[in-house]
Design a protein around this motif. Structure first.
Motif, PDB file in Angstrom:
ATOM      1  N   LEU A 265       0.817  -1.206   0.000  1.00  0.00           N
ATOM      2  CA  LEU A 265       0.000   0.000   0.000  1.00  0.00           C
ATOM      3  C   LEU A 265       0.854   1.261   0.000  1.00  0.00           C
ATOM      4  O   LEU A 265       1.944   1.293   0.574  1.00  0.00           O
ATOM      5  CB  LEU A 265      -0.927   0.008   1.220  1.00  0.00           C
ATOM      6  N   PHE A 266       0.317   2.301  -0.630  1.00  0.00           N
ATOM      7  CA  PHE A 266       0.947   3.626  -0.566  1.00  0.00           C
ATOM      8  C   PHE A 266       0.441   4.302   0.707  1.00  0.00           C
ATOM      9  O   PHE A 266      -0.497   5.078   0.704  1.00  0.00           O
ATOM     10  CB  PHE A 266       0.585   4.457  -1.804  1.00  0.00           C
ATOM     11  N   ASP A 267       1.104   3.982   1.803  1.00  0.00           N
ATOM     12  CA  ASP A 267       0.660   4.496   3.097  1.00  0.00           C
ATOM     13  C   ASP A 267       1.492   5.708   3.506  1.00  0.00           C
ATOM     14  O   ASP A 267       2.290   6.229   2.723  1.00  0.00           O
ATOM     15  CB  ASP A 267       0.750   3.393   4.164  1.00  0.00           C
ATOM     16  N   SER A 268       1.312   6.148   4.744  1.00  0.00           N
ATOM     17  CA  SER A 268       2.006   7.359   5.210  1.00  0.00           C
ATOM     18  C   SER A 268       3.516   7.167   5.260  1.00  0.00           C
ATOM     19  O   SER A 268       4.270   8.137   5.110  1.00  0.00           O
ATOM     20  CB  SER A 268       1.481   7.760   6.592  1.00  0.00           C
ATOM     21  N   ALA A 269       3.985   5.928   5.457  1.00  0.00           N
ATOM     22  CA  ALA A 269       5.428   5.682   5.497  1.00  0.00           C
ATOM     23  C   ALA A 269       6.050   5.873   4.121  1.00  0.00           C
ATOM     24  O   ALA A 269       7.099   6.517   3.976  1.00  0.00           O
ATOM     25  CB  ALA A 269       5.710   4.274   6.016  1.00  0.00           C
ATOM     26  N   VAL A 270       5.414   5.300   3.081  1.00  0.00           N
ATOM     27  CA  VAL A 270       5.909   5.479   1.719  1.00  0.00           C
ATOM     28  C   VAL A 270       5.801   6.943   1.306  1.00  0.00           C
ATOM     29  O   VAL A 270       6.728   7.524   0.728  1.00  0.00           O
ATOM     30  CB  VAL A 270       5.122   4.585   0.732  1.00  0.00           C
ATOM     31  N   HIS A 271       4.669   7.553   1.615  1.00  0.00           N
ATOM     32  CA  HIS A 271       4.450   8.966   1.301  1.00  0.00           C
ATOM     33  C   HIS A 271       5.532   9.836   1.928  1.00  0.00           C
ATOM     34  O   HIS A 271       6.157  10.674   1.266  1.00  0.00           O
ATOM     35  CB  HIS A 271       3.065   9.376   1.816  1.00  0.00           C
ATOM     36  N   GLY A 272       5.788   9.617   3.217  1.00  0.00           N
ATOM     37  CA  GLY A 272       6.791  10.423   3.915  1.00  0.00           C
ATOM     38  C   GLY A 272       8.182  10.211   3.367  1.00  0.00           C
ATOM     39  O   GLY A 272       8.976  11.159   3.267  1.00  0.00           O
ATOM     40  N   SER A 273       8.504   8.971   3.005  1.00  0.00           N
ATOM     41  CA  SER A 273       9.829   8.683   2.471  1.00  0.00           C
ATOM     42  C   SER A 273      10.077   9.436   1.166  1.00  0.00           C
ATOM     43  O   SER A 273      11.151  10.019   0.964  1.00  0.00           O
ATOM     44  CB  SER A 273       9.984   7.176   2.243  1.00  0.00           C
ATOM     45  N   ILE A 274       9.092   9.445   0.275  1.00  0.00           N
ATOM     46  CA  ILE A 274       9.243  10.137  -1.009  1.00  0.00           C
ATOM     47  C   ILE A 274       9.340  11.643  -0.791  1.00  0.00           C
ATOM     48  O   ILE A 274      10.225  12.313  -1.347  1.00  0.00           O
ATOM     49  CB  ILE A 274       8.074   9.795  -1.950  1.00  0.00           C
ATOM     50  N   VAL A 275       8.437  12.197   0.023  1.00  0.00           N
ATOM     51  CA  VAL A 275       8.430  13.640   0.254  1.00  0.00           C
ATOM     52  C   VAL A 275       9.744  14.088   0.886  1.00  0.00           C
ATOM     53  O   VAL A 275      10.369  15.070   0.450  1.00  0.00           O
ATOM     54  CB  VAL A 275       7.238  14.043   1.141  1.00  0.00           C
ATOM     55  N   ARG A 276      10.191  13.365   1.921  1.00  0.00           N
ATOM     56  CA  ARG A 276      11.428  13.769   2.608  1.00  0.00           C
ATOM     57  C   ARG A 276      12.636  13.675   1.681  1.00  0.00           C
ATOM     58  O   ARG A 276      13.569  14.476   1.779  1.00  0.00           O
ATOM     59  CB  ARG A 276      11.640  12.917   3.856  1.00  0.00           C
TER      60      ARG A 276
END
Length: 386
Positions: A265-276
């Motif tokens: 899933l594209f969850d908050s962990a994946v989202h945060g990793s890409i953004v950061r």
């Protein structure tokens, strides 16, 4: 000792205000000219700039300074490299190399020490490890022990994550591939075992970091069902960050789609990793794009992602775009020191004056006390951040 809030505010007002007005007088500004926060900050920076020390003529010409001369520290040389250096020298001179057992012990001693201490592995270290591995493999004879076990090579592969950062570091990539292939040969070909997720992840990390994200993603697709079933999204982050570093936004988007096809899933962990990662790359367009990317199950960005994004907005002057994130942070009633420091920095970036920021600090203290976090108070670091 942690300063009290009254002391902190006194320092802020005395240092910022007094020296600001000195600055205004020096420049002959009108008495009723408005004082901006930027003028305050410029004056504070001049105030805290270190002054140059003046040495006497005696200390310069006659070496009469009371300060003792600095003595160089003895070099803490890693003796485990010596047998590997001897091997390199022997191969060049075509002389007898050190015994295999001595080389195996040196290889494992060096790897274990670096893995334990997490100290940087330089390129010449990697070259010695690679030379030793190739020598042990090429001089292996049927019926004779290879020397390095699967565990030894797996530890070496994992330890390469401490290699020195250099884009497209082929030396590290080559050694990582050699170790992985030998692990695969020993496990799969000789003993009929399956590769573990950790074996593949260690190589994927190196490939993603050093410019071969495509190979990293291919490995994940190849071994996902057999080695990673139910492992979560962790290994995919290395491929995502690799594509981001290589400035291949289409590949980042493709990888997210492939992850979802594999049930990741594209969850908050994946989202945060890409953004950061895009924050680290200072890529404003990609930060804004991926921050607004929808998450599975109506997920929301984590507090850590919001704080990193707000700090990026302040530094890149994206205050208008970041305003909704800032308002969301205020509504969340944060209780972390970093969150409040960013709130004050945001106010300063928006042009708020010293009096208003002081009032905000008092509001913060009252809220923290009401929530039972009386230890959360503005510090010298808070003021320096302004």
């Amino acid at each position: 000792l942690e300063p009290t809030i009254s002391a902190v505010l006194t320092i802020m007002r005395s240092h910022l205000t007094r020296h600001v007005f000195r600055h205004l007088t020096y420049n002959a500004l009108l008495p009723d000219a408005p004082v901006s926060l930027q003028q305050c900050l410029r004056a504070r920076r001049r105030l805290f700039q270190p002054s140059r020390s003046r040495r006497s003529i005696f200390s310069i010409n006659f070496n009469l300074s009371r300060t003792p001369e600095r003595q160089p520290k003895p070099m803490n040389r890693d003796t485990s490299l010596d047998p590997m250096f001897e091997l390199t020298h022997a191969l060049k001179k075509r002389s007898r190399p050190p015994p295999r057992l001595k080389l195996v012990e040196a290889f494992n001693e060096f790897v274990s020490a670096r893995h334990k201490d997490a100290t940087t592995i330089q390129d010449f270290h990697v070259e010695q490890l690679r030379t030793t591995l190739l020598h042990l493999r090429e001089t292996y004879e049927e019926g004779e022990a290879f020397g390095l076990s699967v565990y030894d090579m797996g530890l070496a592969l994992d330890t390469l994550k401490h290699s020195s950062w250099k884009k497209d570091n082929k030396i590290v990539v080559d050694l990582a591939k050699l170790l992985f292939e030998e692990i695969k040969h020993q496990k799969v070909d000789r003993f009929g075992e399956k590769l573990a997720g950790g074996d593949v992840t260690s190589l994927v990390r190196i490939l993603g970091r050093y410019g071969e994200a495509q190979q990293a993603r291919d490995l994940l697709k190849q071994y996902w069902e057999s080695a990673f079933k139910g492992a979560g999204n962790g290994p995919w982050l290395y491929a995502l960050q690799g594509f981001a570093s290589e400035k291949k936004p289409d590949k980042v988007r493709e990888t997210v789609q492939i992850m979802e096809q594999h049930g990741v899933l594209f969850d908050s962990a994946v989202h945060g990793s890409i953004v950061r990662h895009y924050v680290y790359l200072k890529d404003a367009e990609m930060v804004m794009k991926w921050y607004n990317h929808p998450m599975s199950s109506s997920g929301r960005p984590t507090l850590s992602t919001d704080l990193d994004t707000l700090e990026f907005c302040i530094n890149q002057k994206l205050l208008e775009w970041g305003e909704p994130i800032f308002k969301k942070l205020l509504e969340s009633n944060p209780n972390s020191g970093r969150a409040w420091n960013l709130i004050f920095q945001w106010a300063a970036a928006k042009g708020k004056g010293v009096d208003e920021i002081e009032r905000m600090m008092k509001v913060m203290i009252r809220r923290m006390e009401e929530q039972g976090h009386s230890d959360q108070k503005p510090t010298i670091q808070t003021i320096n951040g302004l």
